[in-house]
Design a protein around this motif. Structure first.
Motif, short mmCIF file in Angstrom:
data_model
loop_
_atom_site.label_atom_id
_atom_site.label_comp_id
_atom_site.label_asym_id
_atom_site.label_seq_id
_atom_site.Cartn_x
_atom_site.Cartn_y
_atom_site.Cartn_z
N GLU A 28 31.80 -20.51 41.68
CA GLU A 28 31.11 -21.05 42.86
C GLU A 28 31.63 -20.40 44.12
O GLU A 28 32.81 -20.06 44.22
CB GLU A 28 31.31 -22.56 42.92
CG GLU A 28 30.67 -23.29 41.76
CD GLU A 28 30.85 -24.78 41.82
OE1 GLU A 28 31.75 -25.26 42.55
OE2 GLU A 28 30.09 -25.48 41.14
N TYR A 29 30.74 -20.24 45.09
CA TYR A 29 31.06 -19.64 46.38
C TYR A 29 30.94 -20.72 47.46
O TYR A 29 29.92 -21.40 47.56
CB TYR A 29 30.11 -18.49 46.68
CG TYR A 29 30.38 -17.79 47.98
CD1 TYR A 29 31.42 -16.89 48.09
CD2 TYR A 29 29.58 -18.03 49.09
CE1 TYR A 29 31.67 -16.24 49.29
CE2 TYR A 29 29.83 -17.39 50.29
CZ TYR A 29 30.87 -16.50 50.38
OH TYR A 29 31.12 -15.86 51.56
N TYR A 31 30.17 -21.61 50.99
CA TYR A 31 29.47 -20.98 52.10
C TYR A 31 29.59 -21.77 53.40
O TYR A 31 29.29 -21.24 54.47
CB TYR A 31 28.00 -20.73 51.76
CG TYR A 31 27.20 -21.97 51.46
CD1 TYR A 31 26.54 -22.65 52.47
CD2 TYR A 31 27.10 -22.45 50.17
CE1 TYR A 31 25.81 -23.78 52.20
CE2 TYR A 31 26.37 -23.59 49.88
CZ TYR A 31 25.72 -24.24 50.89
OH TYR A 31 25.00 -25.37 50.62
N MET A 47 27.84 -23.09 46.18
CA MET A 47 26.69 -22.68 45.41
C MET A 47 27.18 -21.85 44.22
O MET A 47 28.06 -21.01 44.38
CB MET A 47 25.74 -21.84 46.27
CG MET A 47 24.43 -21.53 45.60
SD MET A 47 23.25 -20.74 46.70
CE MET A 47 22.86 -22.08 47.79
N THR A 48 26.61 -22.08 43.06
CA THR A 48 26.99 -21.32 41.88
C THR A 48 26.45 -19.91 41.98
O THR A 48 25.26 -19.70 42.22
CB THR A 48 26.44 -22.00 40.60
OG1 THR A 48 26.94 -23.33 40.54
CG2 THR A 48 26.84 -21.25 39.36
N ILE A 49 27.34 -18.91 41.83
CA ILE A 49 26.93 -17.50 41.92
C ILE A 49 27.05 -16.77 40.59
O ILE A 49 26.66 -15.61 40.49
CB ILE A 49 27.74 -16.75 42.99
CG1 ILE A 49 29.23 -16.79 42.68
CG2 ILE A 49 27.43 -17.29 44.38
CD1 ILE A 49 30.06 -15.86 43.54
N ASN A 63 24.08 -14.47 38.98
CA ASN A 63 22.73 -15.02 39.05
C ASN A 63 22.11 -14.58 40.39
O ASN A 63 22.76 -13.90 41.17
CB ASN A 63 22.74 -16.55 38.87
CG ASN A 63 23.45 -17.28 39.97
OD1 ASN A 63 23.80 -16.73 41.00
ND2 ASN A 63 23.69 -18.56 39.76
N ASN A 65 21.73 -16.03 43.17
CA ASN A 65 22.50 -16.46 44.34
C ASN A 65 23.61 -15.46 44.67
O ASN A 65 24.01 -15.34 45.83
CB ASN A 65 23.11 -17.84 44.12
CG ASN A 65 22.07 -18.92 44.04
OD1 ASN A 65 21.02 -18.81 44.64
ND2 ASN A 65 22.36 -19.96 43.29
N LYS A 68 22.54 -12.99 47.23
CA LYS A 68 22.45 -13.50 48.61
C LYS A 68 23.76 -13.34 49.35
O LYS A 68 23.78 -12.98 50.52
CB LYS A 68 22.06 -14.98 48.60
CG LYS A 68 20.69 -15.27 48.10
CD LYS A 68 20.45 -16.78 48.08
CE LYS A 68 19.18 -17.12 47.37
NZ LYS A 68 18.99 -18.57 47.23
#
Length: 100
Positions: A28-29, A31, A47-49, A63, A65, A68
Protein backbone atom coordinates in the motif's frame (compact mmCIF):
# COMPACT_ATOMS: atom_id res chain seq x y z
CA UNK A 1 -6.38 -6.78 -11.75
CA UNK A 2 -2.67 -7.30 -11.25
CA UNK A 3 -0.20 -7.16 -14.11
CA UNK A 4 1.69 -10.32 -15.04
CA UNK A 5 5.11 -8.79 -14.41
CA UNK A 6 7.22 -7.94 -11.39
CA UNK A 7 8.66 -4.61 -10.26
CA UNK A 8 10.85 -3.69 -7.31
CA UNK A 9 9.10 -2.49 -4.19
CA UNK A 10 10.03 1.16 -3.64
CA UNK A 11 12.56 1.97 -0.92
CA UNK A 12 10.46 5.00 0.17
CA UNK A 13 9.69 3.44 3.55
CA UNK A 14 7.67 6.38 4.86
CA UNK A 15 5.05 5.97 2.15
CA UNK A 16 5.09 2.20 1.52
CA UNK A 17 3.45 -0.28 3.90
CA UNK A 18 2.56 -3.96 3.80
CA UNK A 19 -0.85 -5.33 4.68
CA UNK A 20 -1.18 -9.07 5.09
CA UNK A 21 -4.65 -10.44 4.34
CA UNK A 22 -4.93 -14.20 4.52
CA UNK A 23 -2.01 -15.74 2.64
CA UNK A 24 -1.40 -12.69 0.43
CA UNK A 25 0.59 -9.56 1.30
CA UNK A 26 -0.55 -6.34 -0.36
CA UNK A 27 1.67 -3.32 -0.86
CA UNK A 28 0.00 0.00 0.00
CA UNK A 29 1.05 3.57 -0.76
CA UNK A 30 0.21 6.40 1.68
CA UNK A 31 -0.87 9.33 -0.46
CA UNK A 32 -2.32 11.64 2.23
CA UNK A 33 -2.94 12.07 5.94
CA UNK A 34 -6.11 13.51 7.40
CA UNK A 35 -6.21 15.05 10.88
CA UNK A 36 -9.23 14.16 13.05
CA UNK A 37 -9.62 17.02 15.57
CA UNK A 38 -12.18 15.20 17.73
CA UNK A 39 -9.80 12.25 18.22
CA UNK A 40 -6.64 14.39 18.10
CA UNK A 41 -4.63 12.21 15.72
CA UNK A 42 -4.20 11.80 11.98
CA UNK A 43 -5.27 8.91 9.78
CA UNK A 44 -3.29 7.71 6.77
CA UNK A 45 -5.10 7.51 3.41
CA UNK A 46 -3.72 4.47 1.60
CA UNK A 47 -4.22 2.81 -1.73
CA UNK A 48 -3.15 -0.69 -2.76
CA UNK A 49 -0.51 -0.49 -5.52
CA UNK A 50 0.44 -4.15 -5.79
CA UNK A 51 0.70 -7.63 -4.39
CA UNK A 52 3.97 -8.97 -2.97
CA UNK A 53 5.58 -11.87 -4.82
CA UNK A 54 6.15 -14.67 -2.29
CA UNK A 55 8.85 -16.31 -4.44
CA UNK A 56 10.93 -13.14 -4.92
CA UNK A 57 11.33 -10.95 -1.80
CA UNK A 58 11.49 -7.25 -2.61
CA UNK A 59 9.37 -7.68 -5.76
CA UNK A 60 5.65 -7.19 -6.35
CA UNK A 61 3.00 -7.56 -9.02
CA UNK A 62 1.73 -4.01 -9.71
CA UNK A 63 -1.83 -2.94 -10.45
CA UNK A 64 -3.15 0.14 -12.33
CA UNK A 65 -2.86 2.29 -9.17
CA UNK A 66 0.91 1.74 -9.25
CA UNK A 67 1.07 3.65 -12.54
CA UNK A 68 -0.71 6.66 -10.97
CA UNK A 69 1.89 7.10 -8.22
CA UNK A 70 4.99 5.88 -10.12
CA UNK A 71 4.51 7.00 -13.75
CA UNK A 72 8.24 6.88 -14.57
CA UNK A 73 8.46 3.09 -14.01
CA UNK A 74 7.81 1.15 -17.22
CA UNK A 75 5.47 -1.79 -16.81
CA UNK A 76 4.99 -4.33 -19.57
CA UNK A 77 3.67 -7.82 -19.27
CA UNK A 78 5.39 -10.37 -21.53
CA UNK A 79 2.29 -10.48 -23.75
CA UNK A 80 2.30 -6.67 -24.20
CA UNK A 81 6.02 -6.70 -24.98
CA UNK A 82 5.46 -9.28 -27.72
CA UNK A 83 2.50 -7.30 -29.09
CA UNK A 84 4.64 -4.12 -29.22
CA UNK A 85 7.33 -6.00 -31.12
CA UNK A 86 4.82 -7.29 -33.66
CA UNK A 87 3.18 -3.89 -34.13
CA UNK A 88 6.51 -2.15 -34.74
CA UNK A 89 7.64 -3.15 -38.27
CA UNK A 90 11.14 -1.72 -37.81
CA UNK A 91 11.76 -4.09 -34.90
CA UNK A 92 10.53 -7.17 -36.75
CA UNK A 93 13.32 -9.36 -38.06
CA UNK A 94 12.67 -12.11 -40.57
CA UNK A 95 15.08 -14.96 -41.02
CA UNK A 96 16.23 -15.49 -44.58
CA UNK A 97 15.53 -18.86 -46.06
CA UNK A 98 18.23 -20.22 -48.38
CA UNK A 99 17.02 -21.04 -51.87
CA UNK A 100 17.32 -24.69 -52.98
Amino acid sequence: MYYNCRVNISKNTGKISRNKRGKATYIEYTYAREYLPEKKYNVARRMTIGKADPDHPGMMFPNPNFEKFFPDVEIFSPKEQRLNQLMNPEATVFASVPSP
